[in-house]
Design a protein around this motif. Structure first.
Motif, PDB file in Angstrom:
ATOM      1  N   GLY A  20       0.777  -1.222   0.000  1.00  9.19           N
ATOM      2  CA  GLY A  20       0.000   0.000   0.000  1.00  9.19           C
ATOM      3  C   GLY A  20       0.814   1.281   0.000  1.00  9.19           C
ATOM      4  N   LEU A  21       2.123   1.188   0.107  1.00  3.01           N
ATOM      5  CA  LEU A  21       2.983   2.374   0.113  1.00  3.01           C
ATOM      6  C   LEU A  21       3.854   2.401  -1.139  1.00  3.01           C
ATOM      7  CD1 LEU A  21       4.224   2.557   3.833  1.00  3.01           C
ATOM      8  CD2 LEU A  21       2.418   3.911   2.738  1.00  3.01           C
ATOM      9  N   ARG A  22       4.123   3.588  -1.613  1.00  5.85           N
ATOM     10  CA  ARG A  22       4.985   3.741  -2.776  1.00  5.85           C
ATOM     11  C   ARG A  22       6.384   3.219  -2.473  1.00  5.85           C
ATOM     12  NH1 ARG A  22       3.155   8.029  -6.413  1.00  5.85           N
ATOM     13  NH2 ARG A  22       5.323   8.555  -6.827  1.00  5.85           N
ATOM     14  N   LEU A  23       7.061   2.718  -3.497  1.00  5.88           N
ATOM     15  CA  LEU A  23       8.394   2.151  -3.318  1.00  5.88           C
ATOM     16  C   LEU A  23       9.348   3.158  -2.704  1.00  5.88           C
ATOM     17  CD1 LEU A  23      10.564  -0.004  -3.774  1.00  5.88           C
ATOM     18  CD2 LEU A  23      10.826   0.857  -6.119  1.00  5.88           C
ATOM     19  N   ASN A  24       9.268   4.427  -3.134  1.00  6.11           N
ATOM     20  CA  ASN A  24      10.185   5.438  -2.618  1.00  6.11           C
ATOM     21  C   ASN A  24       9.923   5.770  -1.144  1.00  6.11           C
ATOM     22  OD1 ASN A  24      11.805   5.823  -4.863  1.00  6.11           O
ATOM     23  ND2 ASN A  24      10.458   7.371  -5.750  1.00  6.11           N
ATOM     24  N   VAL A  25       8.709   5.537  -0.666  1.00  4.57           N
ATOM     25  CA  VAL A  25       8.430   5.733   0.755  1.00  4.57           C
ATOM     26  C   VAL A  25       9.167   4.682   1.568  1.00  4.57           C
ATOM     27  CG1 VAL A  25       6.655   5.747   2.551  1.00  4.57           C
ATOM     28  CG2 VAL A  25       6.198   6.812   0.333  1.00  4.57           C
ATOM     29  N   TRP A  26       9.103   3.427   1.117  1.00  2.00           N
ATOM     30  CA  TRP A  26       9.838   2.360   1.799  1.00  2.00           C
ATOM     31  C   TRP A  26      11.342   2.616   1.752  1.00  2.00           C
ATOM     32  CZ3 TRP A  26       7.628  -0.858   4.976  1.00  2.00           C
ATOM     33  CH2 TRP A  26       6.282  -1.223   4.811  1.00  2.00           C
ATOM     34  N   THR A  27      11.816   3.066   0.592  1.00  2.00           N
ATOM     35  CA  THR A  27      13.247   3.357   0.461  1.00  2.00           C
ATOM     36  C   THR A  27      13.669   4.449   1.427  1.00  2.00           C
ATOM     37  OG1 THR A  27      13.160   2.779  -1.893  1.00  2.00           O
ATOM     38  CG2 THR A  27      15.064   4.032  -1.145  1.00  2.00           C
ATOM     39  N   ALA A  28      12.858   5.506   1.528  1.00  2.00           N
ATOM     40  CA  ALA A  28      13.170   6.609   2.437  1.00  2.00           C
ATOM     41  C   ALA A  28      13.220   6.136   3.889  1.00  2.00           C
ATOM     42  CB  ALA A  28      12.151   7.733   2.279  1.00  2.00           C
ATOM     43  N   MET A  29      12.270   5.287   4.287  1.00  2.00           N
ATOM     44  CA  MET A  29      12.245   4.803   5.668  1.00  2.00           C
ATOM     45  C   MET A  29      13.443   3.920   5.967  1.00  2.00           C
ATOM     46  SD  MET A  29       8.194   4.150   6.542  1.00  2.00           S
ATOM     47  CE  MET A  29       7.976   2.873   5.300  1.00  2.00           C
ATOM     48  N   LEU A  30      13.804   3.055   5.027  1.00  2.00           N
ATOM     49  CA  LEU A  30      14.949   2.170   5.222  1.00  2.00           C
ATOM     50  C   LEU A  30      16.249   2.953   5.327  1.00  2.00           C
ATOM     51  CD1 LEU A  30      16.317  -0.608   5.314  1.00  2.00           C
ATOM     52  CD2 LEU A  30      16.282  -0.613   2.799  1.00  2.00           C
ATOM     53  N   VAL A  31      16.446   3.882   4.398  1.00  2.00           N
ATOM     54  CA  VAL A  31      17.683   4.674   4.401  1.00  2.00           C
ATOM     55  C   VAL A  31      17.746   5.560   5.645  1.00  2.00           C
ATOM     56  CG1 VAL A  31      19.000   6.424   3.151  1.00  2.00           C
ATOM     57  CG2 VAL A  31      17.835   4.615   1.885  1.00  2.00           C
ATOM     58  N   PHE A  32      16.594   6.069   6.104  1.00  2.00           N
ATOM     59  CA  PHE A  32      16.559   6.865   7.331  1.00  2.00           C
ATOM     60  C   PHE A  32      17.076   6.059   8.514  1.00  2.00           C
ATOM     61  CE2 PHE A  32      14.351   7.923  11.278  1.00  2.00           C
ATOM     62  CZ  PHE A  32      14.651   9.264  11.416  1.00  2.00           C
ATOM     63  N   VAL A  33      16.593   4.835   8.665  1.00  2.00           N
ATOM     64  CA  VAL A  33      17.035   3.985   9.771  1.00  2.00           C
ATOM     65  C   VAL A  33      18.537   3.713   9.680  1.00  2.00           C
ATOM     66  CG1 VAL A  33      16.836   1.684  10.801  1.00  2.00           C
ATOM     67  CG2 VAL A  33      14.779   2.916  10.085  1.00  2.00           C
ATOM     68  N   LEU A  34      19.028   3.409   8.492  1.00  2.00           N
ATOM     69  CA  LEU A  34      20.457   3.134   8.311  1.00  2.00           C
ATOM     70  C   LEU A  34      21.292   4.362   8.670  1.00  2.00           C
ATOM     71  CD1 LEU A  34      20.406   1.113   4.961  1.00  2.00           C
ATOM     72  CD2 LEU A  34      20.695   0.218   7.281  1.00  2.00           C
ATOM     73  N   ALA A  35      20.835   5.541   8.276  1.00  5.82           N
ATOM     74  CA  ALA A  35      21.583   6.762   8.570  1.00  5.82           C
ATOM     75  C   ALA A  35      21.643   7.030  10.070  1.00  5.82           C
ATOM     76  CB  ALA A  35      20.949   7.952   7.843  1.00  5.82           C
ATOM     77  N   VAL A  36      20.522   6.845  10.767  1.00  2.82           N
ATOM     78  CA  VAL A  36      20.500   7.064  12.217  1.00  2.82           C
ATOM     79  C   VAL A  36      21.401   6.062  12.928  1.00  2.82           C
ATOM     80  CG1 VAL A  36      19.034   6.986  14.269  1.00  2.82           C
ATOM     81  CG2 VAL A  36      18.209   8.116  12.200  1.00  2.82           C
ATOM     82  N   VAL A  37      21.338   4.802  12.505  1.00  2.00           N
ATOM     83  CA  VAL A  37      22.208   3.779  13.106  1.00  2.00           C
ATOM     84  C   VAL A  37      23.669   4.145  12.901  1.00  2.00           C
ATOM     85  CG1 VAL A  37      22.961   1.380  12.932  1.00  2.00           C
ATOM     86  CG2 VAL A  37      20.524   1.920  12.930  1.00  2.00           C
TER      87      VAL A  37
END
Length: 342
Positions: A234-251
């Motif tokens: 139900g979410l656009r691919l770029n939304v998932w990409t943004a969330m994943l990259v956000f988590v990696l950056a914070v880590v």
């Protein structure tokens, strides 16, 4: 009646005789120049040499453009390889279509190559150019305005974007998501500049902060868009990409701060071997560890401080007031690792 809205250009191309000037390409080019100019200022302020950012950009920019286009074509392949489509259009980059995720990923590979050739640590270079990239994105997004693309849902807000009838688009007033992202990128750049000065970010953490901040904004802006895109749960691919990259950056920020606290003392060995970069700041002072405005910071060049301390200790004579070897100015055992520490 709609009393206020943002008009779209009637065309994205202006012809000067036989030479076409495309608004999308113009915005990308201006963004690159701004990124190199401002990145160079920040690099010099950190103790690097003038011109280094441009030399590495010769590698990073082409790689980034190829990566951005590849990401777009792969994730939106139906636009170029579907029924009734012409695969040649995949090479028409001036018509729009650059994925920031691919641009940053492959651009980093190009930057790594350029840094390796000059013996420069990639994280330090990335920290210097992080806000410059955000400013470049803010400018580049206006290319979507020229092409009347990447707009959001219909709206009657005073700042609605007017879209004319065209291929794969209906006339109407929509959320100007290109403008939202442009403003968010400016805010991201200012956040990184402030945090870098306040906390002296190093070892790639300023760049990671830029990535995390950009992804936070991109997720909700992407959710507003109505252009065709692949969806997962139900979410656009770029939304998932943004969330994943956000988590990696914070880590990365958290782990890096624990493993390698502080900031690099030397970012370009060649500049140190030449006794500093030799460049003058706007106030006529040598750039050692300065802010982006050219004002000298509280810490000087680490190597220069160490050499000066050693020379002072070895040149001390009885009655001169110089500390004895292995002692600090108060006569206490000196901390050999404290010179120039950030």
């Amino acid at each position: 009646m709609d009393l206020a809205y943002i008009p779209s250009p009637s065309t994205g191309v202006v012809h000067l005789g036989p030479l076409p000037l495309r608004g999308y390409a113009f915005c990308i080019i201006i963004g690159v120049f701004v990124a190199v100019w401002y990145g160079n200022r920040r690099w010099i302020a950190r103790g690097g040499k003038a011109g280094t950012v441009a030399d590495i950009a010769v590698w990073a920019v082409p790689f980034g453009l190829v990566g951005g286009r590849l990401y777009h074509v792969i994730t939106d392949y139906q636009l170029y390889f579907g029924e009734g489509r012409n695969w040649v259009d995949a090479f028409k980059i001036w018509e729009g279509g650059l994925g920031i995720w691919g641009a940053i990923a492959l651009g980093a590979v190009g930057a790594w190559i350029g840094c390796r050739r000059r013996g420069i640590p990639l994280p330090a270079y990335a920290d210097a150019i992080a806000p410059a990239i955000a400013f470049a994105q803010a400018i580049g997004r206006w290319g979507n305005w020229f092409n009347q693309e990447l707009y959001g849902k219909p709206t009657d807000l005073p700042w609605a974007l007017e879209i004319s009838e065209g291929v794969n688009r209906e006339a109407g007033l929509y959320h100007p998501t290109f403008l939202y992202e442009s403003l968010w990128c400016v805010g991201t750049a200012l956040l990184v500049i402030w945090a870098d000065r306040r906390f002296r970010l190093g070892h790639g953490r300023a760049f990671a902060l830029y990535v995390a901040a950009y992804c936070a904004g991109r997720a909700w802006i992407e959710y507003m868009r109505v252009d065709e895109a692949h969806h997962i749960l139900g979410l656009r691919l770029n939304v998932w990409t943004a969330m994943l990259v956000f988590v990696l950056a914070v880590v990365y920020i958290v782990v890096s701060a624990r493993l390698r606290p502080g900031r690099e003392e030397v970012v370009e060995p060649a500049a140190v071997r030449q006794g500093g970069n030799g460049e003058k700041g706007e106030n006529g002072e040598k750039d050692g560890d300065k802010g982006e405005d050219g004002i000298a910071g509280t810490e000087g060049d680490a190597d220069s401080a160490s050499l000066a301390a050693s020379a002072s200790a070895s040149a001390g004579t009885p009655g001169s007031g110089a500390p004895s070897p292995g002692k600090d100015a108060e006569g206490d055992p000196a901390d050999s690792g404290s010179a120039g520490r950030s």
